[in-house]
Scaffold this motif. Structure first.
Motif, PDB file in Angstrom:
ATOM      1  N   SER A  34       0.840  -1.185   0.000  1.00 11.01           N
ATOM      2  CA  SER A  34       0.000   0.000   0.000  1.00 11.01           C
ATOM      3  C   SER A  34       0.884   1.247   0.000  1.00 11.01           C
ATOM      4  O   SER A  34       1.931   1.271   0.667  1.00 11.01           O
ATOM      5  CB  SER A  34      -0.914   0.005   1.227  1.00 11.01           C
ATOM      6  OG  SER A  34      -1.885  -1.023   1.121  1.00 11.01           O
ATOM      7  N   GLU A  35       0.464   2.243  -0.794  1.00 11.26           N
ATOM      8  CA  GLU A  35       1.226   3.481  -0.970  1.00 11.26           C
ATOM      9  C   GLU A  35       2.595   3.216  -1.596  1.00 11.26           C
ATOM     10  O   GLU A  35       3.486   4.081  -1.536  1.00 11.26           O
ATOM     11  CB  GLU A  35       1.394   4.233   0.365  1.00 11.26           C
ATOM     12  CG  GLU A  35       0.104   4.513   1.108  1.00 11.26           C
ATOM     13  CD  GLU A  35      -0.831   5.446   0.358  1.00 11.26           C
ATOM     14  OE1 GLU A  35      -0.346   6.218  -0.492  1.00 11.26           O
ATOM     15  OE2 GLU A  35      -2.046   5.392   0.628  1.00 11.26           O
ATOM     16  N   THR A  52      -3.014  -6.367  -1.408  1.00 11.42           N
ATOM     17  CA  THR A  52      -3.506  -5.004  -1.227  1.00 11.42           C
ATOM     18  C   THR A  52      -2.393  -4.016  -1.538  1.00 11.42           C
ATOM     19  O   THR A  52      -1.288  -4.119  -0.982  1.00 11.42           O
ATOM     20  CB  THR A  52      -3.993  -4.785   0.212  1.00 11.42           C
ATOM     21  OG1 THR A  52      -5.117  -5.636   0.464  1.00 11.42           O
ATOM     22  CG2 THR A  52      -4.412  -3.333   0.427  1.00 11.42           C
ATOM     23  N   HIS A  54      -3.312  -0.429  -1.809  1.00 12.55           N
ATOM     24  CA  HIS A  54      -4.151   0.766  -1.772  1.00 12.55           C
ATOM     25  C   HIS A  54      -3.274   2.007  -1.891  1.00 12.55           C
ATOM     26  O   HIS A  54      -2.288   2.167  -1.180  1.00 12.55           O
ATOM     27  CB  HIS A  54      -4.929   0.796  -0.449  1.00 12.55           C
ATOM     28  CG  HIS A  54      -6.020   1.812  -0.412  1.00 12.55           C
ATOM     29  ND1 HIS A  54      -5.790   3.120  -0.068  1.00 12.55           N
ATOM     30  CD2 HIS A  54      -7.339   1.725  -0.707  1.00 12.55           C
ATOM     31  CE1 HIS A  54      -6.921   3.790  -0.125  1.00 12.55           C
ATOM     32  NE2 HIS A  54      -7.874   2.968  -0.507  1.00 12.55           N
TER      33      HIS A  54
END
Length: 224
Positions: A34-35, A52, A54
């Motif tokens: 994520s990021e 994931t 995100h």
């Protein structure tokens, strides 16, 4: 319905992406983050099922034949990138941003693109079943030779969008807003809901005949 003759309104052409990838480095195969910040990478045959990422950012990247089953890419950004042969069910791209992107031969089912922003994007070939594009913004997007089944465009904004040689099955256009949307090149157009929202689109005379029963039903006319 717009025309091309003297004194009539013409449909503004789609501004297409010009993706020129640099020499790419192979990805090391680790899980997505994520990021995460991914720049100048080639992802080849990666299996991202259930992962994931995100808010991840992909700049000058190529995703080739990657598996995206239940992959969470909400708010991800894809810039100057190519997605080729990606496949998956339940991919989450909600509120994602795709700018100057080419998508070819995708096989996706139930992809979540609600609230996403697509600008200067080409979607070429492949099949996308039940895409959720509610509230999405599409500007300068060209669909070419692809199949869209029960695409939900409810509340979406479409500006300079074309559907050349595409099969569009049971579209939901509820509360959609259109400007310079060209449906004339579509191989088949089937609108399940929202036919009254075609203002701002251009269709062919043959398509008008095909859609006549839906128009009649919309205004309560019985055809017997």
């Amino acid at each position: 319905m717009a025309g091309r003759g003297k004194g009539t309104t013409t449909v503004r052409a789609v501004r297409r992406p010009e993706v020129r990838l640099p020499e790419l480095r192979p990805y090391d195969g680790g899980p997505l983050e994520s990021e995460g910040d991914y720049d100048g990478l080639e992802f080849l045959d990666a299996d991202w099922a259930g992962q994931t990422a995100h808010g991840a950012r992909f700049l000058d990247c190529a995703l080739r034949r990657c598996a995206l089953d239940e992959t969470v890419l909400g708010r991800a950004r894809f810039i100057d990138s190519v997605l080729s042969g990606v496949r998956g069910v339940g991919t989450d791209l909600s509120q994602a941003s795709l700018r100057d992107v080419e998508v070819t031969d995708a096989r996706l089912g139930g992809v979540q693109l609600h609230g996403a922003v697509l600008e200067r994007v080409v979607v070429r070939g492949g099949k996308i079943d039940f895409p959720n594009l509610r509230g999405a913004k599409l500007r300068d997007v060209a669909f070419e030779g692809c199949v869209l089944v029960e695409a939900d465009f409810s509340g979406a904004e479409l500006e300079r969008v074309t559907f050349d040689d595409c099969t569009l099955a049971r579209l939901d256009l509820t509360e959609v807003r259109m400007k310079d949307v060209d449906l004339r090149g579509a191989a088949a157009v089937d609108i399940a809901r929202g036919i009254d929202r075609l203002s701002g689109a251009v269709i062919s005379a043959a398509q008008l005949l095909d859609l006549a029963p839906a128009f009649a039903a919309q205004i309560g006319v019985r055809v017997e």
